[in-house]
Write an enzyme that holds these catalytic residues in place. Sequence first.
Site, PDB file in Angstrom:
ATOM      1  N   SER A 184       8.828  23.894 -26.814  1.00  0.00           N
ATOM      2  CA  SER A 184       9.999  24.004 -27.618  1.00  0.00           C
ATOM      3  C   SER A 184       9.387  23.810 -28.967  1.00  0.00           C
ATOM      4  O   SER A 184       8.543  24.516 -29.640  1.00  0.00           O
ATOM      5  CB  SER A 184      10.826  22.960 -27.218  1.00  0.00           C
ATOM      6  OG  SER A 184      12.178  23.381 -27.507  1.00  0.00           O
ATOM      7  N   LYS A 188       6.320  25.658 -30.824  1.00  0.00           N
ATOM      8  CA  LYS A 188       5.930  26.331 -32.060  1.00  0.00           C
ATOM      9  C   LYS A 188       4.768  25.606 -32.854  1.00  0.00           C
ATOM     10  O   LYS A 188       3.788  26.335 -33.303  1.00  0.00           O
ATOM     11  CB  LYS A 188       7.104  25.743 -33.079  1.00  0.00           C
ATOM     12  CG  LYS A 188       8.637  26.160 -32.485  1.00  0.00           C
ATOM     13  CD  LYS A 188       9.856  26.033 -33.329  1.00  0.00           C
ATOM     14  CE  LYS A 188      11.290  25.539 -32.819  1.00  0.00           C
ATOM     15  NZ  LYS A 188      11.795  26.302 -32.089  1.00  0.00           N
ATOM     16  N   TRP A 275      19.082  30.345 -26.326  1.00  0.00           N
ATOM     17  CA  TRP A 275      19.088  29.636 -27.431  1.00  0.00           C
ATOM     18  C   TRP A 275      17.716  29.928 -28.001  1.00  0.00           C
ATOM     19  O   TRP A 275      17.379  30.279 -29.223  1.00  0.00           O
ATOM     20  CB  TRP A 275      19.024  27.988 -27.416  1.00  0.00           C
ATOM     21  CG  TRP A 275      19.250  27.184 -28.527  1.00  0.00           C
ATOM     22  CD1 TRP A 275      18.234  26.393 -28.979  1.00  0.00           C
ATOM     23  CD2 TRP A 275      20.119  27.484 -29.577  1.00  0.00           C
ATOM     24  NE1 TRP A 275      18.647  25.919 -30.335  1.00  0.00           N
ATOM     25  CE2 TRP A 275      19.904  26.548 -30.631  1.00  0.00           C
ATOM     26  CE3 TRP A 275      21.285  28.264 -29.666  1.00  0.00           C
ATOM     27  CZ2 TRP A 275      20.680  26.459 -31.889  1.00  0.00           C
ATOM     28  CZ3 TRP A 275      22.119  28.082 -30.995  1.00  0.00           C
ATOM     29  CH2 TRP A 275      21.650  27.042 -31.989  1.00  0.00           C
ATOM     30  N   HIS A 327      15.717  25.769 -20.327  1.00  0.00           N
ATOM     31  CA  HIS A 327      14.764  25.367 -21.350  1.00  0.00           C
ATOM     32  C   HIS A 327      14.329  24.073 -20.571  1.00  0.00           C
ATOM     33  O   HIS A 327      14.902  22.961 -20.393  1.00  0.00           O
ATOM     34  CB  HIS A 327      15.467  24.826 -22.438  1.00  0.00           C
ATOM     35  CG  HIS A 327      15.011  24.708 -23.595  1.00  0.00           C
ATOM     36  ND1 HIS A 327      14.097  25.574 -24.196  1.00  0.00           N
ATOM     37  CD2 HIS A 327      14.586  23.398 -24.219  1.00  0.00           C
ATOM     38  CE1 HIS A 327      13.476  24.916 -25.270  1.00  0.00           C
ATOM     39  NE2 HIS A 327      13.739  23.763 -25.426  1.00  0.00           N
TER      40      HIS A 327
END
Length: 347
Positions: A184, A188, A275, A327
């Site tokens: 998540s 990144k 999302w 997720h």
Amino acid sequence: MNKNLLNRLPMPEGMSKSEIIQVLLSEEYGFLPGPPEKVSAKEESAEEQFCAGKAVLKKLLLTCRAEYGDFTFPVYFIYPTKREKPVPCFVHINFRDLIPDRYLPIEEIIDSGYAVLYFCYQDVTSDDGDFTNGLAGLIYPEGKRTKTQCGKIGLWAWAAGRVMDHAMTVPILNHGKISIVGHSRLGKTALLAGALDERFYCAFSNDSGCSGAAISREKRGETIQRIFQVFPYWFCENYGKYAENVEELPFDQHFLLAANAPHRVYVASASEDSWADPEHEYLSCVAADQYYKSCGLKGFVHPDRDPVPGDFFGEGEIGYHLRAGTHYLSREDWQRYIQYLNLADGN
Ligand code: GCU
């Protein structure tokens, strides 16, 4: 797959790796502090019988000596007790400093012959707009940044590079097989850390979504506008100019994947993670494929169709899987990472 969008994306072909990195840093993540002069490790504690004696768990304190001051943070090192040769290793940036942790199926990773160097991101600097604590406090006098100095993602990525500095001094590790993993917001971070440090063998991003692996143009779920409104401190201030002008971006997130060439990069998506937008994470792999190919590499080896849950594309330097579900960084994701690395080794 949205081929119209693919065809109109800015492309990094013809740019050097440093030009790609330059645009990502000046427009999105910001410039990081320079590397320290020296990184040293002090052992705080050791558990020789971890995982029923199959592993050793050590808590280390890593001190980075730099012109802007000394910075110390804890790192956990877990490695298999039985080894025939230097072992491959994952540098894992995690949300917590727990071991075991729900995002780190440590016994299984150890059983697969891998070591882990693990740190908790908030031990580097807090996950908020306060730039006066931890590493941020050293770099930013009075907590103030210029428009292109890095945000928190850059600082966490910097710390990952320091863990790599240390890893390179550990004789039991295979220095050519040290990868980075994050989920998540830390996915990144893993992609940025991999782009900035070629010593990483592979950068594994799990469900990294907006401003991670996913293409920003026409994105579903989280957008630049929304991420910059809620988490502006993850990025440099300059990124805000694209909040309402995504089409003005001189790049898109496949540049971040491309910046990982020539080493490996891996995108893991979850089918119900709207999302993050799994379609746009996949599109990014397809878009980055051309850059890898232009470097004489295999790139993203995938069938000419959209992915379905359970798919795993592990033949190229860009690896990918789509896991069913929401997720999360699950043991299924880790199993795929290990499968991918073993495949690259010809096993
Ligand atoms: C939020 C944020 C995402 C981020 C995620 C996480 O959902 O909007 O961009 O990836 O937090 O890090 O868990």
